[in-house]
Scaffold this motif. Sequence first.
Motif, short mmCIF file in Angstrom:
data_model
loop_
_atom_site.label_atom_id
_atom_site.label_comp_id
_atom_site.label_asym_id
_atom_site.label_seq_id
_atom_site.Cartn_x
_atom_site.Cartn_y
_atom_site.Cartn_z
N ALA A 220 115.68 61.27 70.87
CA ALA A 220 115.84 59.77 70.46
C ALA A 220 115.53 58.79 70.34
CB ALA A 220 116.01 58.72 72.32
N TYR A 223 115.18 60.30 66.11
CA TYR A 223 115.51 59.70 65.96
C TYR A 223 115.29 58.39 65.17
CZ TYR A 223 120.15 57.03 64.17
OH TYR A 223 121.08 56.10 63.44
N SER A 345 109.21 53.06 69.97
CA SER A 345 110.72 53.02 70.81
C SER A 345 110.54 52.07 72.20
CB SER A 345 110.41 54.43 71.65
OG SER A 345 109.70 55.44 72.84
N LEU A 351 112.81 53.30 78.04
CA LEU A 351 112.90 54.63 76.81
C LEU A 351 112.23 55.71 76.69
CD1 LEU A 351 114.07 57.54 75.18
CD2 LEU A 351 114.36 55.35 73.94
#
Length: 593
Positions: A220, A223, A345, A351
């Motif tokens: 994640a 990305y 993030s 996260l």
Amino acid sequence: MSEAMESSQTVPGFTWPASSATIQSKITFTWYDYALFSSMLVFSVLIGIWFGFIRKQNTASDYLLGGRAMKPFPIAMSLVASKISGVALLAIPADVYNFGINYSISCISVFLTAVINAYVYLPVFHKLQMTSTYEYLKMRFNAQIRMLASFLFTLYVLLHLPVVIYVPALALEQVTNINIHMITPIICSVCIFYTTIGGLKAVVWTDMLQFCVSIGAIIAVLYMGLISAGGIGNVFNKAAEGERFLQPDPTLRDSFWVIVLGWSFNSLSMLGVSQSCVQKFLALPTLSDAKKALAWYVVGAVTVKITCILTGLIMYVKYFGCDPLLSGQITKADKILPHYVMDVSGSVPGLPGLFIAGIFCASLSTLSASLNCLAGTIYEDFLSQYMSKDITEQRVGYILKGLVIGIGVISVLLVRVVEHLGNLLPIMISFTGVASGPLLGIFTLGILFPKANAKGAMVGALTALGMISTLFVTVQYYKAHKLITYTSKPVSTETCDFEFTPANSTNIDPRAQDDVLWLFRISFYYYTLIGASITLLVGNIVSAFTQDDSPPVHPDLLSPIIRRYLPDKKQYYTVDRALTMVTYDSNKQKATS
């Protein structure tokens, strides 16, 4: 420091203001992160409690080997989590950021190691079906070689554990501002609490949980980082501009052959003969299942490595003109990944907490398994012979708990040494090479060389240990005095749009390294290879000059590659080996009847 780094700090007309507090205050944990981080720890402990108190393991085989009924995929992911996560998740991206992607060559080593293990080491251990790998050395050589191997394992763990403790503490310090020396005792306290609760099943399923969470979080973050970096094309263009791609120069610390040869032996020492790895392979019912687990391990390990390498490149693009270390946003190079995770993030609630929890729990898993295994090894091989024959199980339990506490305290104290030795990846590889090289050499001598004897194994391993220890200590001395340095790739602070105080730098004379003997400039990747090679060379020479009338080695103690060439299938033994082998043959007949 490179010219690019130095020039970036002398931009005409640019002055360095005094404070970086406004930057760092933005990059810390929120209550979402603390909540999810705590939940991850709670779930890990609950898995241990489930297998320790609810789904109890009633026998030693259940506790240590999962009843030999585990499945290949969970075992493979457990291996990936324990051998790749933790240190690797933090150190590999930082290493790629500073030194480029030469580390990607280690993916070749993962494949080579798996093939060698599948056809050389694993068939021997799986056929013997023993709980401890060190039992093999007693069967192949004698009890003294087993004790030597136990000593090497003890040394390996004591050198490795401080790094394992240091990793999550370093990550947590960066995102919470809690002092690292307050975190490390907490890490050991948690491990001591649940280290003996759940057995192998708890370890495997906890590793599975930690692996899924940590790899999910890093994908994640990967990305989101790709988006912020302008896409994969921009990442590769910037990486090429910053000299982050493969370099063919053989004098580099991590050139092609350095990593292919050096890392293959380092990885083989862990995957092929390490007690923690072999124990997991033996939890599978058949050799075929063990080979399937190896195949899944290759897929998982390569996936994690590639993800970490891409993360390192994206971090470089993210901070292309504003290096966090030079600009004072972080205090150590290895803190760059937690800083990056919070930076990229931090806007996604929880996260960053999950990501740091993945690193923390992976290290906890490795630490708890190592504490338990080392305590048992020290008691069985060094203390039990001095204990009374009528000692109670309760007293043995107290001794083991005391050993766990003592090992934990020593490891916490050694963290203060580790934090002054430079980047994590070189520390980890150098430390493990000191003991893992001779240890790999002993097992290889026994499995591949039928004429090798106990005297050869003893002299070979001790010679290797002495030489590689001398090499390691001397290199650390030279590093401390700046006579050996690793020049990182160029970075700059030219595009920083905030006020900061630049990090202090030390001017190093590049000619000083030329005065150091070439032997001490050998890459740390070679330490395990050197130790194993010395053990094999000296061991075979000594064995050749000390041959006695001992009969050929039992075929089951040799690799199938060597077994087919044995000239004599009849086996006779000296008294010491006969007693061990009679027990083995008896147990083997019972298992097949």
